[in-house]
Design a protein around this motif. Structure first.
Motif, short mmCIF file in Angstrom:
data_model
loop_
_atom_site.label_atom_id
_atom_site.label_comp_id
_atom_site.label_asym_id
_atom_site.label_seq_id
_atom_site.Cartn_x
_atom_site.Cartn_y
_atom_site.Cartn_z
N ASN A 169 -1.77 10.42 9.57
CA ASN A 169 -1.28 9.34 8.52
C ASN A 169 -1.41 7.87 8.65
OD1 ASN A 169 0.23 11.60 7.86
ND2 ASN A 169 2.20 11.13 9.40
N ALA A 212 -5.24 7.85 6.91
CA ALA A 212 -5.08 7.90 5.54
C ALA A 212 -4.36 6.56 4.94
CB ALA A 212 -4.05 8.85 5.01
N ILE A 213 -3.55 5.79 5.53
CA ILE A 213 -2.93 4.59 4.96
C ILE A 213 -4.20 3.44 5.25
CG2 ILE A 213 -1.37 2.78 5.26
CD1 ILE A 213 0.54 5.35 6.06
N ILE A 237 0.70 -1.10 0.21
CA ILE A 237 0.02 0.07 0.10
C ILE A 237 0.97 1.06 0.06
CG2 ILE A 237 -1.69 1.39 1.27
CD1 ILE A 237 -2.75 -1.33 0.06
N HIS A 238 0.29 2.30 -0.95
CA HIS A 238 1.21 3.78 -0.73
C HIS A 238 0.18 4.48 -1.15
CE1 HIS A 238 4.02 6.89 -1.22
NE2 HIS A 238 3.26 7.16 -2.56
N THR A 239 0.16 5.84 -0.40
CA THR A 239 -0.80 6.85 -0.59
C THR A 239 -0.04 8.22 -0.41
OG1 THR A 239 -2.69 8.12 0.22
CG2 THR A 239 -1.78 6.75 1.78
N GLU A 240 -0.21 8.96 -1.34
CA GLU A 240 0.45 10.40 -1.22
C GLU A 240 -0.15 11.35 -0.07
OE1 GLU A 240 2.74 11.62 -3.19
OE2 GLU A 240 2.97 9.48 -4.18
N LYS A 241 -1.33 10.55 0.72
CA LYS A 241 -1.66 11.39 1.83
C LYS A 241 -1.12 11.07 3.01
CE LYS A 241 -6.45 11.44 -0.18
NZ LYS A 241 -7.83 10.87 -0.25
N GLU A 255 -7.47 3.87 5.10
CA GLU A 255 -8.34 4.40 4.07
C GLU A 255 -8.06 3.78 2.55
OE1 GLU A 255 -9.32 8.39 4.84
OE2 GLU A 255 -10.49 8.08 6.58
N GLU A 256 -6.61 4.15 2.64
CA GLU A 256 -6.22 3.67 1.05
C GLU A 256 -6.18 2.00 1.10
OE1 GLU A 256 -4.43 4.08 -2.62
OE2 GLU A 256 -5.35 5.38 -1.41
N SER A 257 -6.03 1.51 2.27
CA SER A 257 -6.06 -0.09 2.06
C SER A 257 -7.31 -0.52 2.16
CB SER A 257 -5.49 -0.33 3.51
OG SER A 257 -4.00 0.06 3.61
N GLN A 283 4.44 1.59 3.47
CA GLN A 283 3.49 2.22 4.23
C GLN A 283 2.58 1.28 5.09
OE1 GLN A 283 1.49 4.88 1.59
NE2 GLN A 283 2.64 6.75 2.42
#
Length: 126
Positions: free
Chosen positions: A58, A61-62, A6-10, A64-66, A20
Motif C-alpha cells: 500500500n 502504491a501511494i 494524493i489518492h490512488t485506488e491501488k 508511486e502515485e505521488s 493517503q
C-alpha cells in the motif's frame, strides 16, 4: 504554500478524515498504512506477515502515485502492537529496503485502527 492531496485506488481509502498522502514542495508525507486490501478495506489476513507485506505494498502504491518510490524514502515509522513481532516485520521490511536504508523508528503501541497488528508510514522525496 501549495499542498497536493494524493489518492490512488491501488491502496485502501482513508478510514477517517485524512488523505493517503500529501505533497508539499519536493516531499511526500504518506499516512500510516495498515495491511488492508485496497478493493475491500479488509485485512488481507490475520498474520503479522500478511499485514506487513500488504502495508508495504500500500505504501509503495501511494509513493508511486505521488511520483516517488521506495528508493526515495527518507524516513519510516513502524507501529507494532507487539514488539515480539519486530524480527518478522524487520525481515519483510528488509525485502523492500534491501539496498536503500532510510532513517527508521519502530514503536510498540497498545492498539491500531481496526485491530491491526502493524502500521507503517513514511516521508519521501518526490
Amino acid at each position: 504554500m501549495s499542498i497536493k492531496t494524493i489518492h490512488t485506488e491501488k491502496a485502501p481509502a482513508a478510514i477517517g478524515p485524512y488523505s493517503q498522502a500529501t505533497i508539499h514542495g519536493a516531499t511526500v508525507y504518506v499516512s500510516g498504512q495498515l495491511g488492508l486490501a485496497p478493493a475491500t478495506g479488509d485485512f488481507v489476513d490475520s498474520t503479522v506477515e500478511g499485514q506487513t507485506r500488504q502495508a508495504l505494498e500500500n505504501l509503495k502504491a501511494i509513493l508511486e502515485e505521488s511520483g516517488s518510490s521506495v528508493e526515495s524514502v527518507l524516513s519510516v515509522e513502524i507501529f507494532l502492537t507487539s514488539m515480539a513481532d519486530f524480527a518478522t516485520v524487520n525481515n519483510i521490511y528488509g525485502e523492500y529496503f534491501s539496498t536503500h536504508k532510510p532513517a527508521r523508528a519502530a514503536i510498540e503501541v497498545s492498539g491500531l485502527p481496526k485491530g491491526g497488528l502493524v502500521e507503517i508510514k513514511c516521508i519521501a522525496a518526490v
